[in-house]
Design a protein around this motif. Structure first.
Motif, PDB file in Angstrom:
ATOM      1  N   ASP A   5      -7.037   3.105   8.458  1.00  0.00           N
ATOM      2  CA  ASP A   5      -6.375   2.621   7.242  1.00  0.00           C
ATOM      3  C   ASP A   5      -6.409   3.594   6.055  1.00  0.00           C
ATOM      4  OD1 ASP A   5      -5.733   0.323   8.617  1.00  0.00           O
ATOM      5  OD2 ASP A   5      -7.579  -0.685   7.996  1.00  0.00           O
ATOM      6  N   GLU A   6      -6.939   4.787   6.257  1.00  0.00           N
ATOM      7  CA  GLU A   6      -6.851   5.795   5.189  1.00  0.00           C
ATOM      8  C   GLU A   6      -5.469   6.462   5.255  1.00  0.00           C
ATOM      9  OE1 GLU A   6      -9.708   7.191   2.998  1.00  0.00           O
ATOM     10  OE2 GLU A   6     -10.037   5.072   3.342  1.00  0.00           O
ATOM     11  N   SER A  71       6.095   9.706  -3.291  1.00  0.00           N
ATOM     12  CA  SER A  71       6.620   8.335  -3.368  1.00  0.00           C
ATOM     13  C   SER A  71       6.961   7.791  -1.976  1.00  0.00           C
ATOM     14  CB  SER A  71       7.799   8.228  -4.340  1.00  0.00           C
ATOM     15  OG  SER A  71       8.897   8.880  -3.792  1.00  0.00           O
ATOM     16  N   ARG A  72       7.442   8.659  -1.065  1.00  0.00           N
ATOM     17  CA  ARG A  72       7.692   8.177   0.308  1.00  0.00           C
ATOM     18  C   ARG A  72       6.379   7.769   0.982  1.00  0.00           C
ATOM     19  NH1 ARG A  72      11.763  10.428   3.378  1.00  0.00           N
ATOM     20  NH2 ARG A  72      10.930   9.096   5.009  1.00  0.00           N
ATOM     21  N   CYS A  73       5.325   8.517   0.707  1.00  0.00           N
ATOM     22  CA  CYS A  73       4.025   8.182   1.291  1.00  0.00           C
ATOM     23  C   CYS A  73       3.550   6.825   0.783  1.00  0.00           C
ATOM     24  CB  CYS A  73       3.008   9.283   0.954  1.00  0.00           C
ATOM     25  SG  CYS A  73       1.389   9.015   1.662  1.00  0.00           S
ATOM     26  N   VAL A  74       3.649   6.635  -0.544  1.00  0.00           N
ATOM     27  CA  VAL A  74       3.182   5.363  -1.122  1.00  0.00           C
ATOM     28  C   VAL A  74       4.075   4.214  -0.657  1.00  0.00           C
ATOM     29  CG1 VAL A  74       2.828   4.094  -3.285  1.00  0.00           C
ATOM     30  CG2 VAL A  74       2.087   6.477  -3.108  1.00  0.00           C
ATOM     31  N   GLY A  78       1.505   2.511   1.182  1.00  0.00           N
ATOM     32  CA  GLY A  78       0.858   1.770   0.096  1.00  0.00           C
ATOM     33  C   GLY A  78      -0.046   2.581  -0.817  1.00  0.00           C
ATOM     34  N   LYS A  79      -0.407   3.796  -0.436  1.00  0.00           N
ATOM     35  CA  LYS A  79      -1.373   4.562  -1.256  1.00  0.00           C
ATOM     36  C   LYS A  79      -1.482   5.992  -0.749  1.00  0.00           C
ATOM     37  CE  LYS A  79      -5.104   3.123   1.797  1.00  0.00           C
ATOM     38  NZ  LYS A  79      -6.509   2.911   2.000  1.00  0.00           N
ATOM     39  N   ILE A  80      -2.260   6.810  -1.444  1.00  0.00           N
ATOM     40  CA  ILE A  80      -2.658   8.138  -0.943  1.00  0.00           C
ATOM     41  C   ILE A  80      -4.166   8.267  -1.169  1.00  0.00           C
ATOM     42  CG2 ILE A  80      -2.358  10.657  -1.102  1.00  0.00           C
ATOM     43  CD1 ILE A  80       0.358  10.109  -2.530  1.00  0.00           C
ATOM     44  N   ASP A  81      -4.914   8.394  -0.087  1.00  0.00           N
ATOM     45  CA  ASP A  81      -6.363   8.569  -0.224  1.00  0.00           C
ATOM     46  C   ASP A  81      -6.740  10.042  -0.291  1.00  0.00           C
ATOM     47  OD1 ASP A  81      -7.411   5.779   0.073  1.00  0.00           O
ATOM     48  OD2 ASP A  81      -6.307   5.927   1.966  1.00  0.00           O
ATOM     49  N   THR A  82      -6.065  10.846   0.528  1.00  0.00           N
ATOM     50  CA  THR A  82      -6.413  12.273   0.613  1.00  0.00           C
ATOM     51  C   THR A  82      -5.144  13.107   0.586  1.00  0.00           C
ATOM     52  OG1 THR A  82      -8.401  11.845   1.936  1.00  0.00           O
ATOM     53  CG2 THR A  82      -7.475  14.060   2.076  1.00  0.00           C
ATOM     54  N   LEU A  83      -5.138  14.097  -0.293  1.00  0.00           N
ATOM     55  CA  LEU A  83      -4.033  15.069  -0.328  1.00  0.00           C
ATOM     56  C   LEU A  83      -4.561  16.401   0.204  1.00  0.00           C
ATOM     57  CD1 LEU A  83      -1.293  16.309  -1.315  1.00  0.00           C
ATOM     58  CD2 LEU A  83      -2.479  16.756  -3.490  1.00  0.00           C
ATOM     59  N   ILE A  84      -3.805  17.012   1.132  1.00  0.00           N
ATOM     60  CA  ILE A  84      -4.194  18.334   1.643  1.00  0.00           C
ATOM     61  C   ILE A  84      -3.090  19.348   1.347  1.00  0.00           C
ATOM     62  CG2 ILE A  84      -4.950  19.663   3.651  1.00  0.00           C
ATOM     63  CD1 ILE A  84      -5.937  17.081   4.917  1.00  0.00           C
TER      64      ILE A  84
END
Ligand SMILES: NC(=O)c1ccc[n+]([C@@H]2O[C@H](COP(=O)([O-])OP(=O)(O)OC[C@H]3O[C@@H](n4cnc5c(N)ncnc54)[C@H](O)[C@@H]3O)[C@@H](O)[C@H]2O)c1
Length: 283
Positions: A5-6, A71-74, A78-84
């Motif tokens: 769920d991350e 915005s496509r990710c959210v 629903g959210k962004i936990d980690t950005l790489i």
């Protein structure tokens, strides 16, 4: 399934290290969004993973594309936990002496736009979501962020700049967002050169890296892309890495511990300890 769920957003996730990261994060139970300029690679990811991966075709140098990716990710997960921030290009170790004077302006702009501005824009675009999730950023750096000769002056300067970026953002985004970096070493990927130096058709995979690194690295071989992914899983796992921000992990086969006279200080250990070759792992 450490990351069930991350939600992870990776730039340059269509190939090489980025693609290995997508594979690993999906295997760990995460949902993944990828921003990459290659239409074919994005299509491939979507067909390989269906609903677990959302692909966005775009350029990391564009704020608009970065905002679209965030915005496509959210909207998908629903959210962004980690950005790489990870997409990068290389200068094929072009030395200052070999850089034609009339290419420097363009080459400097091109490589800094992708390797440094691309990282800044990614964090800027994801910042509201990262603050809301109390998330984290993991920057792909390189041995060239720490030592010479992993690139020419242009590439090395971009990777040192990312080290500074990790520290500045770790300070500036605290206490809400943790920011760390992984200094990966040589990898057999499709890393491309600068078009301003007429190197965009060259791929690092054409260089016999494995052969070169076998003698140059204390670990005695070039790691596979998959072997680099554990460091990112560590930084993305909240329960394991909560104290880490502003941390830089040299994850490069030991480039910083090469000796003056030889690469491998312990090469006669088996003989000294009377251990049969092949018994190194205790069997
Ligand atoms: N390959 C190595 O030996 C090595 C060593 C140290 C660090 N690195 C770093 O690892 C990171 C990943 O590189 P890789 O080796 O996996 O290369 P790669 O070329 O295989 O993968 C990079 C991906 O980024 C994408 N990309 C490139 N420019 C882009 C842009 N402007 N906008 C959007 N997408 C873009 C490419 O399409 C590609 O899918 C880079 O930051 C690189 O500097 C690589």
């Amino acid at each position: 399934m450490r990351l069930k769920d991350e939600v992870i957003l990776i730039t340059g996730g269509g190939s090489g290290l980025g693609r290995a990261l997508v594979d690993r994060f999906v295997a760990e139970g995460a949902k993944v969004a990828v921003l990459d300029k290659s239409v074919d690679r994005i299509r491939q990811l979507e067909s390989d993973y269906g609903k677990d991966v959302v692909g966005i075709v775009g350029d990391v140098r564009s704020m608009e594309d970065q905002k679209l990716a965030a915005s496509r990710c959210v909207s998908a997960f629903g959210k962004i936990d980690t950005l790489i921030p990870n997409a990068g290009i290389w200068d094929y170790n072009t030395s200052l002496a070999d850089l034609p004077e009339d290419t420097i302006d363009e080459a400097f702009d091109e490589i800094f736009q992708v390797n440094v501005k691309g990282y800044i824009l990614a964090v800027k675009a994801c910042l509201p979501a990262l603050v809301a999730s109390r998330g984290n950023v993991i920057c792909t750096i390189s041995n060239a962020g720490f030592y010479p000769n992993g690139g020419g002056p242009l590439y090395t300067a971009t990777k040192h700049a990312v080290v500074g970026l990790v520290r500045e953002l770790a300070y500036g985004l605290a206490p809400y967002v943790r920011v760390n970096g992984v200094g990966v070493g040589g990898i057999n990927t499709d890393l491309r050169g600068l078009s301003s130096l007429k190197m965009s058709e060259r791929s690092i995979s054409e260089i016999p890296l494995a052969e070169l690194l076998q003698d140059a690295l204390p670990i005695g071989r070039m790691p596979n892309p998959e072997e680099y992914t554990g460091a990112y899983v560590f930084f993305a796992t909240r329960s394991d890495s909560a104290p880490a921000t502003g941390a830089l992990l040299n994850f490069d086969g030991g480039m910083g511990v090469r000796g003056l006279f030889s690469t491998v200080g312990g090469k006669d250990l088996l003989e000294k300890l009377n251990i049969e070759r092949g018994d190194e792992n205790g069997h």
